[in-house]
Enzyme design. Structure first.
Site, PDB file in Angstrom:
ATOM      1  N   GLY A  42       0.759  -1.217   0.006  1.00 39.67           N
ATOM      2  CA  GLY A  42      -0.032  -0.034   0.270  1.00 39.67           C
ATOM      3  C   GLY A  42       0.767   1.331  -0.071  1.00 39.67           C
ATOM      4  O   GLY A  42       1.152   1.869   1.021  1.00 39.67           O
ATOM      5  N   LEU A  43       0.867   1.678  -1.262  1.00 40.82           N
ATOM      6  CA  LEU A  43       2.064   2.865  -1.214  1.00 40.82           C
ATOM      7  C   LEU A  43       1.294   4.221  -1.645  1.00 40.82           C
ATOM      8  O   LEU A  43       1.600   5.096  -2.497  1.00 40.82           O
ATOM      9  CB  LEU A  43       3.151   2.640  -2.402  1.00 40.82           C
ATOM     10  CG  LEU A  43       4.100   1.382  -2.168  1.00 40.82           C
ATOM     11  CD1 LEU A  43       5.053   1.225  -3.201  1.00 40.82           C
ATOM     12  CD2 LEU A  43       4.865   1.788  -0.703  1.00 40.82           C
ATOM     13  N   GLY A  44       0.331   4.298  -0.983  1.00 38.45           N
ATOM     14  CA  GLY A  44      -0.466   5.617  -1.170  1.00 38.45           C
ATOM     15  C   GLY A  44       0.226   6.640  -0.559  1.00 38.45           C
ATOM     16  O   GLY A  44       1.487   6.871  -0.166  1.00 38.45           O
ATOM     17  N   PRO A  46      -6.765   0.651   1.953  1.00 36.24           N
ATOM     18  CA  PRO A  46      -8.228   0.727   2.650  1.00 36.24           C
ATOM     19  C   PRO A  46      -8.932  -0.095   3.155  1.00 36.24           C
ATOM     20  O   PRO A  46      -8.631  -1.392   2.791  1.00 36.24           O
ATOM     21  CB  PRO A  46      -8.882   1.207   1.187  1.00 36.24           C
ATOM     22  CG  PRO A  46      -7.960   1.820   0.126  1.00 36.24           C
ATOM     23  CD  PRO A  46      -6.470   0.973   0.625  1.00 36.24           C
ATOM     24  N   ASN A  80      -7.238   1.941   8.367  1.00 35.33           N
ATOM     25  CA  ASN A  80      -8.402   2.578   9.453  1.00 35.33           C
ATOM     26  C   ASN A  80      -9.331   1.436   9.397  1.00 35.33           C
ATOM     27  O   ASN A  80     -10.675   1.652   8.795  1.00 35.33           O
ATOM     28  CB  ASN A  80      -9.080   3.800   8.828  1.00 35.33           C
ATOM     29  CG  ASN A  80      -8.190   4.829   9.073  1.00 35.33           C
ATOM     30  OD1 ASN A  80      -7.326   4.874  10.225  1.00 35.33           O
ATOM     31  ND2 ASN A  80      -8.311   6.087   8.325  1.00 35.33           N
ATOM     32  N   GLY A  83      -1.231  12.207   8.664  1.00 32.68           N
ATOM     33  CA  GLY A  83      -1.587  12.720   7.388  1.00 32.68           C
ATOM     34  C   GLY A  83      -0.373  12.830   6.475  1.00 32.68           C
ATOM     35  O   GLY A  83       0.531  12.117   6.672  1.00 32.68           O
ATOM     36  N   LYS A 113      -7.920   5.005  17.350  1.00 30.44           N
ATOM     37  CA  LYS A 113      -7.769   5.836  16.317  1.00 30.44           C
ATOM     38  C   LYS A 113      -9.144   5.901  15.736  1.00 30.44           C
ATOM     39  O   LYS A 113      -9.347   7.319  15.325  1.00 30.44           O
ATOM     40  CB  LYS A 113      -6.980   5.158  15.100  1.00 30.44           C
ATOM     41  CG  LYS A 113      -7.051   5.758  13.473  1.00 30.44           C
ATOM     42  CD  LYS A 113      -6.256   7.105  13.845  1.00 30.44           C
ATOM     43  CE  LYS A 113      -5.923   7.674  12.653  1.00 30.44           C
ATOM     44  NZ  LYS A 113      -6.775   7.607  11.396  1.00 30.44           N
ATOM     45  N   ASN A 116     -10.577   9.694  15.063  1.00 28.75           N
ATOM     46  CA  ASN A 116     -11.161  10.253  13.923  1.00 28.75           C
ATOM     47  C   ASN A 116     -12.563  11.060  14.194  1.00 28.75           C
ATOM     48  O   ASN A 116     -12.980  12.012  13.393  1.00 28.75           O
ATOM     49  CB  ASN A 116     -11.217   9.485  12.806  1.00 28.75           C
ATOM     50  CG  ASN A 116     -10.006   9.047  12.132  1.00 28.75           C
ATOM     51  OD1 ASN A 116      -8.885   9.744  12.653  1.00 28.75           O
ATOM     52  ND2 ASN A 116      -9.867   8.668  10.919  1.00 28.75           N
ATOM     53  N   GLU A 164     -11.914  14.410  15.436  1.00 29.78           N
ATOM     54  CA  GLU A 164     -11.563  15.291  14.217  1.00 29.78           C
ATOM     55  C   GLU A 164     -12.613  15.574  13.420  1.00 29.78           C
ATOM     56  O   GLU A 164     -12.635  16.870  12.987  1.00 29.78           O
ATOM     57  CB  GLU A 164     -10.676  14.169  13.450  1.00 29.78           C
ATOM     58  CG  GLU A 164     -10.061  14.906  12.027  1.00 29.78           C
ATOM     59  CD  GLU A 164      -9.223  13.855  11.399  1.00 29.78           C
ATOM     60  OE1 GLU A 164      -9.805  13.423  10.193  1.00 29.78           O
ATOM     61  OE2 GLU A 164      -8.070  13.697  11.787  1.00 29.78           O
ATOM     62  N   TYR A 165     -13.785  14.853  13.263  1.00 32.32           N
ATOM     63  CA  TYR A 165     -14.916  15.083  12.696  1.00 32.32           C
ATOM     64  C   TYR A 165     -15.601  16.615  13.234  1.00 32.32           C
ATOM     65  O   TYR A 165     -15.812  17.489  12.718  1.00 32.32           O
ATOM     66  CB  TYR A 165     -15.904  14.065  12.513  1.00 32.32           C
ATOM     67  CG  TYR A 165     -15.801  13.224  11.305  1.00 32.32           C
ATOM     68  CD1 TYR A 165     -14.470  12.426  10.997  1.00 32.32           C
ATOM     69  CD2 TYR A 165     -16.927  12.581  10.671  1.00 32.32           C
ATOM     70  CE1 TYR A 165     -14.375  11.475  10.206  1.00 32.32           C
ATOM     71  CE2 TYR A 165     -16.712  11.597   9.645  1.00 32.32           C
ATOM     72  CZ  TYR A 165     -15.366  11.228   9.318  1.00 32.32           C
ATOM     73  OH  TYR A 165     -15.273  10.309   8.486  1.00 32.32           O
TER      74      TYR A 165
END
Length: 300
Positions: free
Chosen positions: A7-9, A68, A94, A122, A171, A175, A178-179
């Site tokens: 996963g190299l996003g 994902p 996630n 991020g 986590k 999040n 965070e929302y």
């Protein structure tokens, strides 16, 4: 340390680069050949298949998934027949913590260990360091501390949360918070823009808030950058996607009889935006998501 990486996003590449440059031997696999080549240029080695990746890692392989959540179960199933006893599989994405616990049980049945590493930071993680929330066995956490120390440097942190699922649970709640914080910020900036005091300098306000005010934060720092780069939010249509973490957080809260009205309202705003109900506030939300996570700025 040898680590296989899938996963190299946007965040995955930064993790690989950070570890490679610190001397860890990274073996990468991704469907995007351009991303693989970029990782190789940063010092990683490339595998062409899951089997080759496992072979290249040798005894007691460590494999980190950064993909994902909707692909995680299938990826684990694909690796199961290839991994030897004593292997360690890390899920840094996630994933819903309930699924994580099921994955850990499935792997344990074949004497394969699993860790869930909730990862925040991020696209700024490469320079600032990541915040890592780790679930699994303490022994595996301590085994991975040399890598976690590198990923957290210079301003991040890592900590052991407990057994499998706890890293992803923490986590998830992160999040959810965070929302709500993002929503409050977006609403405030909308009032500045559309309220009774016309012509306020939005960049100047964001900048002064970022120096000693109570709302000084990473998110507000990104607001400064957004207004510097795109003061009119041109090209941002206000569609705000959601990763699922907010919904999972709210679901967990309801099951635990914990009220989270801020998150509930923040989610509703996102859902409404997906149905065409957009505003200056949802433009800000979309711009912020793009800034810290590299997420698409519009629906398409």
């Amino acid at each position: 340390m040898k680590i296989g990486f899938i996963g190299l996003g946007k965040m995955g590449y930064q993790i690989v680069k950070k570890l490679s440059e610190a001397g860890h031997e990274m073996v990468v696999l991704d469907v995007d050949s351009t991303a693989v080549e970029k990782a190789v240029q940063s010092g990683a080695k490339a595998a062409t298949s899951r089997q080759e990746l496992v072979t290249m890692l040798g005894e007691n392989p460590v494999i980190w998934l950064m993909i994902p959540s909707n692909f995680t179960s299938d990826e684990i199933d694909a690796f199961l027949p290839l991994l030897p006893e004593g292997a360690l599989l890390i899920d840094g994405g996630n994933t819903n913590f309930n699924e994580t616990m099921s994955h850990a049980e499935k792997l344990a049945a074949q004497n394969i260990d699993m860790m869930d590493v909730g990862t925040s930071g991020g696209v700024m993680g490469l320079s600032n360091g990541f915040s890592l929330m780790v679930g699994g066995s303490r022994a595996n956490y301590e085994r991975m501390i040399p890598a976690f120390d590198i990923l957290a440097a210079p301003k991040g942190a890592h900590a052991y949360m407990g057994e499998s699922g706890r890293g992803h649970f923490v986590k998830m709640v992160h999040n959810g918070i965070e929302y709500g914080v993002m929503q409050a910020m977006a609403e405030g900036y909308q009032l500045l823009k559309e309220g009774p005091m016309e012509g306020l300098d939005m960049e100047k306000i964001a900048e002064v808030w970022q120096h000693g005010s109570i709302v000084e934060s990473t998110l507000n720092k990104l607001m400064v950058e957004i207004y510097q780069e795109n003061p009119s939010l041109e090209g941002v249509d206000g569609y705000v996607a959601d990763s699922g973490e907010g919904r999972w957080t709210l679901d967990s809260a309801r099951k635990s009889n914990v009220k989270m009205p801020v998150l509930e309202d923040a989610l509703k705003v996102r859902f409404d935006s997906q149905n065409g109900e957009v505003s200056y506030a949802t433009q800000i939300l979309a711009a912020l998501r793009n800034k810290f996570g590299g997420h698409s700025i519009n629906k398409s």
